[in-house]
Design a protein around this motif. Sequence first.
Motif, mmCIF file in Angstrom:
data_model
loop_
_atom_site.group_PDB
_atom_site.id
_atom_site.type_symbol
_atom_site.label_atom_id
_atom_site.label_comp_id
_atom_site.label_asym_id
_atom_site.label_seq_id
_atom_site.Cartn_x
_atom_site.Cartn_y
_atom_site.Cartn_z
ATOM 1 N N GLN A 14 128.917 -12.230 -42.101
ATOM 2 C CA GLN A 14 129.003 -13.309 -41.126
ATOM 3 C C GLN A 14 130.337 -13.238 -40.398
ATOM 4 N N HIS A 15 130.350 -13.635 -39.139
ATOM 5 C CA HIS A 15 131.551 -13.571 -38.317
ATOM 6 C C HIS A 15 132.470 -14.765 -38.568
ATOM 7 N N ASP A 41 130.630 -17.064 -29.854
ATOM 8 C CA ASP A 41 129.246 -17.526 -29.927
ATOM 9 C C ASP A 41 128.518 -17.007 -31.165
ATOM 10 N N LYS A 42 129.085 -16.035 -31.857
ATOM 11 C CA LYS A 42 128.463 -15.499 -33.072
ATOM 12 C C LYS A 42 129.157 -15.976 -34.348
ATOM 13 N N VAL A 44 130.501 -17.978 -37.506
ATOM 14 C CA VAL A 44 130.069 -19.047 -38.404
ATOM 15 C C VAL A 44 131.262 -19.920 -38.772
ATOM 16 N N GLU A 67 125.339 -21.522 -31.895
ATOM 17 C CA GLU A 67 124.597 -22.410 -32.786
ATOM 18 C C GLU A 67 124.741 -22.045 -34.257
ATOM 19 N N ASN A 68 125.367 -20.905 -34.556
ATOM 20 C CA ASN A 68 125.572 -20.518 -35.956
ATOM 21 C C ASN A 68 126.858 -21.087 -36.548
ATOM 22 N N LEU A 69 127.655 -21.769 -35.747
ATOM 23 C CA LEU A 69 128.940 -22.284 -36.212
ATOM 24 C C LEU A 69 128.740 -23.297 -37.346
ATOM 25 N N GLN A 70 129.375 -23.014 -38.480
ATOM 26 C CA GLN A 70 129.270 -23.902 -39.631
ATOM 27 C C GLN A 70 130.596 -24.567 -39.984
ATOM 28 N N GLN A 94 122.567 -28.506 -32.120
ATOM 29 C CA GLN A 94 122.443 -27.438 -33.113
ATOM 30 C C GLN A 94 121.014 -27.312 -33.599
ATOM 31 N N SER A 96 119.880 -23.944 -35.521
ATOM 32 C CA SER A 96 119.668 -23.095 -36.691
ATOM 33 C C SER A 96 120.612 -23.418 -37.848
ATOM 34 N N SER A 97 121.889 -23.229 -37.683
ATOM 35 C CA SER A 97 122.857 -23.473 -38.758
ATOM 36 C C SER A 97 123.778 -24.611 -38.347
#
Length: 158
Positions: A14-15, A41-42, A44, A67-70, A94, A96-97
């Motif tokens: 994961q980035h 944008d990639k 997390v 949208e993958n930002l956690q 958001q 997905s994640s």
Amino acid sequence: LQRLIPPVEAVQGQHVIDVSGWALGDSVVKAVASASHASFDKAVALDLSECCLTDSGSAAAVSAAGENLQQLNLSWNEVGDLSIAALSKHLSSQRSSPLRELNLTGTGLGDSGFGILAPALIASCRSLAGLAVGECGIGKQASTGELLEDMGGSLRNL
């Protein structure tokens, strides 16, 4: 720009972007956020703590996040109307994640900013595991305290 920002670190595939304490400022963060190689944008996890950002720089980073930002850490940067609008939009859209941890310590968010951001935070309570809002000028109004209490059962401190 590639020399200013380290390569995106892959942690368990994961980035993760961690430039905390780099004092990059708005112009660099805005340029990196708009450049495709930055992978905002990639990511997390995005740690921009103590990067000397004003409201517009913080907003640019949040707007560029995917949208993958956690995990998002904007601590010790300025968060104002632009950042609050970007955060609200990000939390609301958001798919997905969903965001799991948000650190706004020392941002000057204030009661009014927190009041604007609160509906998106409350809607995200199921996924939001950590919220840090220390030393950002909130809690002076009773309504802010009530919002924090409402959210308290779903959140833990970062």
